[in-house]
Design a protein around this motif. Structure first.
Motif, PDB file in Angstrom:
ATOM      1  N   VAL A   1      41.288  -4.761 -40.226  1.00  0.00           N
ATOM      2  CA  VAL A   1      40.272  -5.765 -40.582  1.00  0.00           C
ATOM      3  C   VAL A   1      40.982  -7.124 -40.508  1.00  0.00           C
ATOM      4  O   VAL A   1      40.406  -8.124 -40.078  1.00  0.00           O
ATOM      5  CB  VAL A   1      40.310  -5.636 -42.233  1.00  0.00           C
ATOM      6  N   LEU A   2      42.332  -7.014 -40.409  1.00  0.00           N
ATOM      7  CA  LEU A   2      43.192  -8.389 -40.264  1.00  0.00           C
ATOM      8  C   LEU A   2      42.820  -9.009 -38.624  1.00  0.00           C
ATOM      9  O   LEU A   2      42.596  -9.960 -38.532  1.00  0.00           O
ATOM     10  CB  LEU A   2      44.689  -8.030 -40.161  1.00  0.00           C
ATOM     11  N   LEU A   3      42.750  -7.809 -37.760  1.00  0.00           N
ATOM     12  CA  LEU A   3      42.718  -8.249 -36.280  1.00  0.00           C
ATOM     13  C   LEU A   3      41.022  -8.611 -36.092  1.00  0.00           C
ATOM     14  O   LEU A   3      40.745  -9.515 -35.278  1.00  0.00           O
ATOM     15  CB  LEU A   3      42.898  -7.135 -35.384  1.00  0.00           C
ATOM     16  N   SER A   4      40.386  -8.142 -36.611  1.00  0.00           N
ATOM     17  CA  SER A   4      38.746  -8.554 -36.738  1.00  0.00           C
ATOM     18  C   SER A   4      38.750  -9.959 -37.102  1.00  0.00           C
ATOM     19  O   SER A   4      37.758 -10.627 -36.330  1.00  0.00           O
ATOM     20  CB  SER A   4      38.045  -7.530 -37.492  1.00  0.00           C
ATOM     21  N   ARG A   5      39.215 -10.217 -38.235  1.00  0.00           N
ATOM     22  CA  ARG A   5      38.993 -11.597 -38.971  1.00  0.00           C
ATOM     23  C   ARG A   5      39.669 -12.458 -37.917  1.00  0.00           C
ATOM     24  O   ARG A   5      39.170 -13.586 -37.648  1.00  0.00           O
ATOM     25  CB  ARG A   5      39.921 -11.693 -40.521  1.00  0.00           C
ATOM     26  N   VAL A   6      40.972 -12.235 -37.400  1.00  0.00           N
ATOM     27  CA  VAL A   6      41.513 -13.102 -36.479  1.00  0.00           C
ATOM     28  C   VAL A   6      40.879 -13.391 -35.132  1.00  0.00           C
ATOM     29  O   VAL A   6      40.734 -14.554 -34.774  1.00  0.00           O
ATOM     30  CB  VAL A   6      43.069 -12.586 -36.130  1.00  0.00           C
ATOM     31  N   LEU A   7      40.411 -12.388 -34.558  1.00  0.00           N
ATOM     32  CA  LEU A   7      39.511 -12.428 -33.468  1.00  0.00           C
ATOM     33  C   LEU A   7      38.092 -13.126 -33.641  1.00  0.00           C
ATOM     34  O   LEU A   7      37.723 -13.821 -32.617  1.00  0.00           O
ATOM     35  CB  LEU A   7      39.259 -11.025 -32.725  1.00  0.00           C
ATOM     36  N   HIS A   8      37.703 -13.089 -34.796  1.00  0.00           N
ATOM     37  CA  HIS A   8      36.508 -14.005 -35.005  1.00  0.00           C
ATOM     38  C   HIS A   8      36.621 -15.320 -35.682  1.00  0.00           C
ATOM     39  O   HIS A   8      35.656 -16.100 -35.746  1.00  0.00           O
ATOM     40  CB  HIS A   8      35.442 -13.018 -36.266  1.00  0.00           C
ATOM     41  N   ALA A   9      37.958 -15.544 -35.897  1.00  0.00           N
ATOM     42  CA  ALA A   9      38.295 -16.897 -36.115  1.00  0.00           C
ATOM     43  C   ALA A   9      38.278 -17.854 -35.173  1.00  0.00           C
ATOM     44  O   ALA A   9      38.300 -17.353 -33.746  1.00  0.00           O
ATOM     45  CB  ALA A   9      39.662 -16.891 -36.892  1.00  0.00           C
TER      46      ALA A   9
END
Length: 334
Positions: A177-185
């Motif tokens: 979830v963290l990486l998904s949020r980071v990569l969509h930011a």
């Protein structure tokens, strides 16, 4: 950037299936599942560099191993160490090392980046292998797993295989979830633009070095998290977990699963470890089991030839993520 993850429904279903597994699996398979998920966290950390930043590292195992050694070295010999103390120290040690190395290596590119990361990792490997630090080539044991206490109460016991499994599952979901949020930011979109056209990103004013260094440090910290969990599970750390072949193994997981897709890193870890267990089992393959590396290499070559986008290509639109990013990532950021 929608193709970097599976649809939410598929992710929830996958998480539920993994959560139900200990209810039907024997202890050996529960422990194997925890091992695979730890390697999935490791693969996710490397995919941030390889699949989303365009930095192919052959020294990623250095941060994995450093965190494992940090736990081993600060743990009391016959008592349980505090998770509150050891986990942050291990992750900070990995992240700080990644910051120092990254400050030097992200200035390079291509094969030079690959070779410099390999060189630094081998230097760290030699420190633990050729000196008495951490037991030298024999390694060091962790006799008691760390424990987490809240107001004198232990919410879970890492000595219990099932509870350890669920702890690792929660961490893997959290990292995903963290990486998904980071990569969509915006940070993630900047990384996509750098991977697609670094010169253009630099020309429009983006601090490319800072973005690449940030990704390098985050990847190192997450690799350290995986190394900490691996040390907890196996209770033993030796220099081989820092060696180049460990970095090569996790890179093969990323390639097998599909670079640039978070679910690809997880699929690659599951596929690689399960194939290794099957191909190296003498009870199943007899004398051929000792040649499992040959069979594994052949299968990976076949998968790469048949599925250029890895196993993740079976669950989405092949190369659309990279193609879209190549044409639009830097434009969106402008």
């Amino acid at each position: 950037m929608e193709n970097i993850t599976l649809p939410r429904g598929a992710l929830i279903l996958s998480a539920l299936l993994l959560a139900a597994f200990p209810l039907i699996g024997a202890t050996f398979y529960v422990q194997l599942g925890a091992k695979i998920m730890i390697m999935a966290i490791f693969a996710l950390s490397l995919d941030l560099l390889v699949g989303h930043t365009g930095l192919v590292s052959l020294g990623h195992a250095a941060y994995f191993g450093l965190a494992a050694y940090a736990l081993a070295l600060i743990s009391p010999k016959y008592e349980a160490a505090s998770l509150w103390l050891t986990l942050p120290i291990a992750i900070v040690a990995a992240a700080a090392t990644a910051l120092i190395i990254g400050f030097l290596v992200v200035r390079t590119a291509g094969v030079y980046f690959i070779m410099v990361t390999l060189a630094f990792a081998q230097m760290i490997y030699s420190v633990f292998h050729d000196t008495k630090l951490g037991g030298g080539s024999d390694g060091i044991y962790i006799l008691v797993r760390p424990e987490l206490t809240v107001a004198g109460i232990k919410p879970f016991d890492l000595e219990n295989p099932v509870q350890f499994y669920y702890s690792v599952l929660l961490v893997m979901i959290g990292v995903y979830v963290l990486l998904s949020r980071v990569l969509h930011a915006p940070f993630g979109r900047a990384l996509a633009g750098i991977k697609a056209n670094e010169s253009r990103m630099r020309s429009i004013g983006f601090p490319v070095f800072a973005y690449k260094l940030g990704a390098f440090v985050l990847a190192g910290a997450l690799a350290g998290l995986a190394g900490y969990l691996a040390a907890c599970q196996f209770g033993f750390v030796n220099p081989e977990i820092l060696a180049w072949h460990q970095s090569g193994t996790v890179l093969m997981m990323v390639i097998l699963g599909g670079m640039g897709k978070l679910h690809g890193a997880v699929l690659g870890a599951f596929a690689y470890v399960l194939l290794q267990e099957f191909l190296s089992a003498p009870a199943l393959l007899g004398a051929y089991a000792k040649h499992w590396q040959l069979a594994m290499g052949s299968l990976i070559v076949l998968v790469v030839l048949a599925l250029p986008d890895g196993l993740a290509g079976l669950f989405g639109h092949g190369r659309s993520f990279q193609r879209n990013d190549s044409n639009s990532a830097s434009e969106d950021l402008e």
